[in-house]
Design an enzyme around this catalytic site. Structure first.
Site, PDB file in Angstrom:
ATOM      1  N   GLU A   1       1.592  10.599  -1.333  1.00 56.06           N
ATOM      2  CA  GLU A   1       1.459   9.452  -2.236  1.00 56.06           C
ATOM      3  C   GLU A   1      -0.089   9.433  -2.400  1.00 56.06           C
ATOM      4  O   GLU A   1      -0.857   8.916  -1.652  1.00 56.06           O
ATOM      5  CB  GLU A   1       2.033   8.311  -1.593  1.00 56.06           C
ATOM      6  CG  GLU A   1       2.084   7.080  -2.782  1.00 56.06           C
ATOM      7  CD  GLU A   1       2.259   5.662  -2.001  1.00 56.06           C
ATOM      8  OE1 GLU A   1       2.525   4.917  -2.652  1.00 56.06           O
ATOM      9  OE2 GLU A   1       2.253   5.520  -0.620  1.00 56.06           O
TER      10      GLU A   1
ATOM     11  N   LYS B   1      -1.794 -13.755   3.677  1.00 54.21           N
ATOM     12  CA  LYS B   1      -3.108 -12.971   3.646  1.00 54.21           C
ATOM     13  C   LYS B   1      -3.313 -12.538   2.722  1.00 54.21           C
ATOM     14  O   LYS B   1      -2.789 -11.502   2.099  1.00 54.21           O
ATOM     15  CB  LYS B   1      -2.840 -11.879   4.970  1.00 54.21           C
ATOM     16  CG  LYS B   1      -3.997 -10.793   5.086  1.00 54.21           C
ATOM     17  CD  LYS B   1      -5.098 -11.307   5.401  1.00 54.21           C
ATOM     18  CE  LYS B   1      -6.011 -10.193   5.374  1.00 54.21           C
ATOM     19  NZ  LYS B   1      -6.303  -9.278   4.336  1.00 54.21           N
TER      20      LYS B   1
ATOM     21  N   CYS C   1       3.117   1.211  -5.790  1.00 47.37           N
ATOM     22  CA  CYS C   1       4.184   2.074  -4.884  1.00 47.37           C
ATOM     23  C   CYS C   1       5.568   2.594  -5.645  1.00 47.37           C
ATOM     24  O   CYS C   1       6.242   3.531  -5.322  1.00 47.37           O
ATOM     25  CB  CYS C   1       4.572   1.433  -3.876  1.00 47.37           C
ATOM     26  SG  CYS C   1       5.140  -0.301  -4.169  1.00 47.37           S
TER      27      CYS C   1
ATOM     28  N   GLU D   1       7.947  -3.535   2.214  1.00 48.54           N
ATOM     29  CA  GLU D   1       8.051  -2.917   1.070  1.00 48.54           C
ATOM     30  C   GLU D   1       6.586  -1.999   1.079  1.00 48.54           C
ATOM     31  O   GLU D   1       5.684  -2.369   0.904  1.00 48.54           O
ATOM     32  CB  GLU D   1       7.833  -3.735  -0.272  1.00 48.54           C
ATOM     33  CG  GLU D   1       8.115  -2.755  -1.563  1.00 48.54           C
ATOM     34  CD  GLU D   1       7.736  -3.881  -2.783  1.00 48.54           C
ATOM     35  OE1 GLU D   1       7.076  -3.381  -3.440  1.00 48.54           O
ATOM     36  OE2 GLU D   1       8.375  -4.956  -3.070  1.00 48.54           O
TER      37      GLU D   1
ATOM     38  N   THR E   1       0.123   1.078   7.428  1.00 50.19           N
ATOM     39  CA  THR E   1       0.075  -0.276   7.796  1.00 50.19           C
ATOM     40  C   THR E   1       1.286  -1.030   8.328  1.00 50.19           C
ATOM     41  O   THR E   1       1.254  -1.856   9.176  1.00 50.19           O
ATOM     42  CB  THR E   1      -0.762  -1.134   6.710  1.00 50.19           C
ATOM     43  OG1 THR E   1      -1.835  -0.394   6.594  1.00 50.19           O
ATOM     44  CG2 THR E   1      -1.047  -2.335   7.208  1.00 50.19           C
ATOM     45  N   GLY E   2       2.466  -0.688   7.579  1.00 46.72           N
ATOM     46  CA  GLY E   2       3.486  -1.265   7.692  1.00 46.72           C
ATOM     47  C   GLY E   2       4.057  -0.886   9.473  1.00 46.72           C
ATOM     48  O   GLY E   2       4.686  -1.903   9.906  1.00 46.72           O
TER      49      GLY E   2
END
Length: 488
Positions: free
Chosen positions: A391, A180, A291, A255, A236-237
Site C-alpha cells: 500500500e 484525537k 485507503c 478501518e 498503528t491499528g
C-alpha cells in the site's frame, strides 16, 4: 492583501485544546508543516498523558446529563452541529486546504459531506431502541445504552470530514467523545471543537492534539474509555489493539489500509471503466492518499492496450499545483515521508520490471518547494511486484493484466488487505459472482470511489474490523442490556 494572504490568515491564530469552554494551557507544542511549501505553518498543542486525562475526565462529567436526554433531543442538537459546519464551510475548507494540501473545492465538498453524514446519524436516533423476546410468560426485553466516554482517532487525508462525521454516532448514542486530531493536520479538528462547544456545551465533544505515540496512546489506555474507533494505518491499528488489551477490556473497531483491485473484463463499458479507474485512485481528491483507492487496475489482456492508453491520457492531463490555486486539480502529498515513500515505491516497481507510463517523479508545474508527486501510472507489473503488493498511499496506480476471470480473482485476493474492490462487466451473473468471490468489505459493480452514505463501509482481513457510515456504526457505540421482569 492578496487572495492567498487572506486564505493564510485563516490559520494565523493561536491553536488550543478546549477545556470547560476555554483554551487549556499545555506544557508542550509541536510544529505543523504546510505540505505545499514544506515549511512551518504554525504550532499546535502536544498534549501530555496528564492533559489527555483532564479532557477525558471532563467529558465523563458532561456525559450523564447528555445520555439522560431522549434520543430525538440529542439528534436535534447533532443536527444543529451539522448546520454550524455548513455555516463555516469556507473557513473549515480553507484550513484543510492549507493544512493538508488538498484542493480547496475538494475540501469544501468534504465539509458538506461531513454535515450530511452527521445528519444521517441523527436520522437514525429512533433506531436506538431494543427488542422484546417472547421466551416465557415473563417480560423479556433489551435496551441500548451508551459506553460513557468513547475515543475516536482519525487520519490526515480527510481532516474535517473524519473529525466531524466520526463524532456523530457516539453523540447520538448518548456518549461523550474525545477525538484525537491527526498529527499532521490538527487545525480543523481544533476549530471544530470550538464550534461544538457552542452547540453541545463544554467538554461533551472534545478534541486533543499531539503526537500519536503520546496523546493517542494515553487516550487508548485511559481507564474511563472502553470504546475506541480508529481509522488509519494497519500497523498503528494493531498497536492500538495491543495497547487497549493491555489496559483493559475495550471494544476496538478499525478501518485500516487497502491495496484495492478494480477488475475490467472485456465485455465492460470501457469508457466508463477508464473514468472509474482514474476516479478510483482519488488523485484529485487526496493525491491518492486514501485507503479505499482502487490502486490496482486489473485489465483483461484483450482490452488492456485500449484501457491503459486512455487511463494514461487522463492521468497526464491532471494539473498539479498549489491547493488554493483555482486551476489546481491535485495538490501535494502530506509530508516528506510520504513523498519519499511514493518515489521509493515507483523506483521499486520499475526495478521489479514495471514501466512508468505516466508521471513517475516531481511534476514540472510546480517549483522546488513542497511535497509534490506527479500522478503516476505503472504498467507491466507482475502480481508479486512490490508496487502491486505494498500500500503506497500516494498517487501511484499499478496496472496488471489477466487472462481469465479466475486469475483476476486470485490476483485481487492475493493481497493481505480487503477494504474495497471494483468490477466492470455487463454480464449480471458474472458481476454478482465476482462480488461474492472478492475478499473485500465494499464492492462496486461498474463504479468506484463513491461512498453511498448509509451503506456499511469497512474491511476484512488486514483492512480492519467493524462497519461505519451506517446504522451499524451507531449501534456499535452502544452496549446491549437484557432485562427480565418476572411475572409468573
Amino acid at each position: 492583501m492578496t487572495a492567498l494572504e487572506q486564505s493564510l490568515a485563516a490559520v494565523d491564530r493561536p491553536w488550543e485544546v478546549q477545556l470547560a469552554g476555554k483554551p487549556m494551557p499545555t506544557e508542550s507544542r509541536y510544529e505543523v508543516e504546510e505540505p505545499a511549501t514544506g515549511r512551518r505553518l504554525t504550532d499546535a498543542p502536544d498534549c501530555s498523558p496528564a492533559e489527555v486525562d483532564r479532557v477525558v475526565r471532563a467529558a465523563a462529567r458532561a456525559q450523564p446529563a447528555w445520555a439522560a436526554l431522549p434520543p430525538r433531543v440529542r439528534a436535534a442538537k447533532v443536527r444543529a452541529f451539522a448546520d454550524l459546519l455548513r455555516a463555516h464551510e469556507e473557513e473549515l475548507a480553507t484550513i484543510d486546504a492549507i493544512d493538508a494540501g488538498f484542493p480547496l473545492p475538494v475540501m469544501r465538498a468534504d465539509v458538506g459531506a461531513a454535515a450530511t453524514m452527521v445528519d444521517i446519524m441523527a436520522d437514525h436516533a429512533l433506531r436506538l431502541g431494543g427488542d422484546t423476546y417472547p421466551l416465557s410468560g415473563n417480560l423479556h426485553y433489551s435496551v441500548r445504552e451508551p459506553y460513557g466516554v468513547v475515543a475516536r482517532i482519525v487520519p490526515f487525508n480527510h481532516p474535517l470530514f473524519f473529525a466531524a462525521s466520526k463524532v456523530a454516532a457516539p453523540l447520538v448514542a448518548g456518549n461523550a467523545v474525545v477525538l484525537k486530531a491527526p498529527d499532521q493536520t490538527p487545525l480543523s479538528a481544533l476549530r471544530m471543537a470550538e464550534l461544538a462547544t457552542d452547540v453541545f456545551g463544554p467538554d461533551l465533544c472534545a478534541v486533543v492534539s499531539g503526537r500519536g505515540a503520546v496523546s493517542g496512546a494515553a487516550l487508548v489506555a485511559h481507564p474511563l474509555i472502553r470504546r475506541i474507533g480508529f481509522i488509519g494505518a494497519p500497523h498503528t491499528g494493531r498497536m492500538i489493539q495491543r495497547a487497549a488489551a493491555d489496559a483493559g477490556v475495550k471494544y476496538v473497531s478499525l478501518e485500516l489500509g487497502g491495496k484495492n483491485a478494480l477488475i475490467v473484463l472485456p465485455d465492460a463499458d470501457l469508457g466508463r471503466a477508464v473514468d472509474a479507474a482514474v476516479a478510483g485512485m482519488n488523485y484529485t481528491a487526496t493525491a491518492g492518499q486514501s485507503c479505499g483507492s482502487t490502486s490496482r487496475l486489473l485489465v483483461h489482456e484483450s482490452v488492456a492496450g485500449e484501457v491503459v492508453d486512455a487511463v494514461v491520457a487522463q492521468v497526464q492531463a491532471i494539473r498539479v499545483g498549489h491547493p488554493l490555486d483555482p486551476g489546481t486539480q491535485m495538490g501535494p502529498v502530506i509530508s516528506r515521508a510520504q513523498y519519499d515513500k511514493s518515489l521509493d515505491a515507483i523506483a521499486a516497481g520499475t526495478a521489479g520490471g514495471g514501466e512508468v507510463l505516466a508521471g513517475g517523479g516531481r511534476p514540472d508545474t510546480v517549483g522546488p518547494d513542497g511535497w509534490y508527486v506527479a500522478p503516476t501510472v505503472l504498467g507491466g507489473l507482475a502480481p508479486e511486484n512490490p508496487a502491486a503488493v505494498t500500500e503506497i498511499f500516494g498517487p501511484v496506480l499499478s496496472v496488471l493484466t489477466f487472462r481469465t476471470e479466475q486469475e483476476a480473482v486470485e490476483i485481487a485476493n492475493r493481497s493481505e488487505y480487503g477494504l474495497t474492490a471494483g468490477v466492470f462487466t455487463n454480464d449480471v451473473r458474472r458481476a454478482h459472482r465476482l462480488a461474492r468471490e472478492l475478499q473485500a468489505g465494499y464492492v462496486w459493480i461498474n463504479g468506484s470511489s463513491r461512498h453511498y452514505w448509509g451503506l456499511p463501509f469497512g474491511g476484512v482481513k488486514s483492512s480492519g474490523v467493524g462497519r461505519e457510515e451506517s446504522i451499524e456504526e451507531l449501534w456499535s457505540y452502544t452496549e446491549t442490556k437484557a432485562v427480565t421482569v418476572v411475572m409468573e
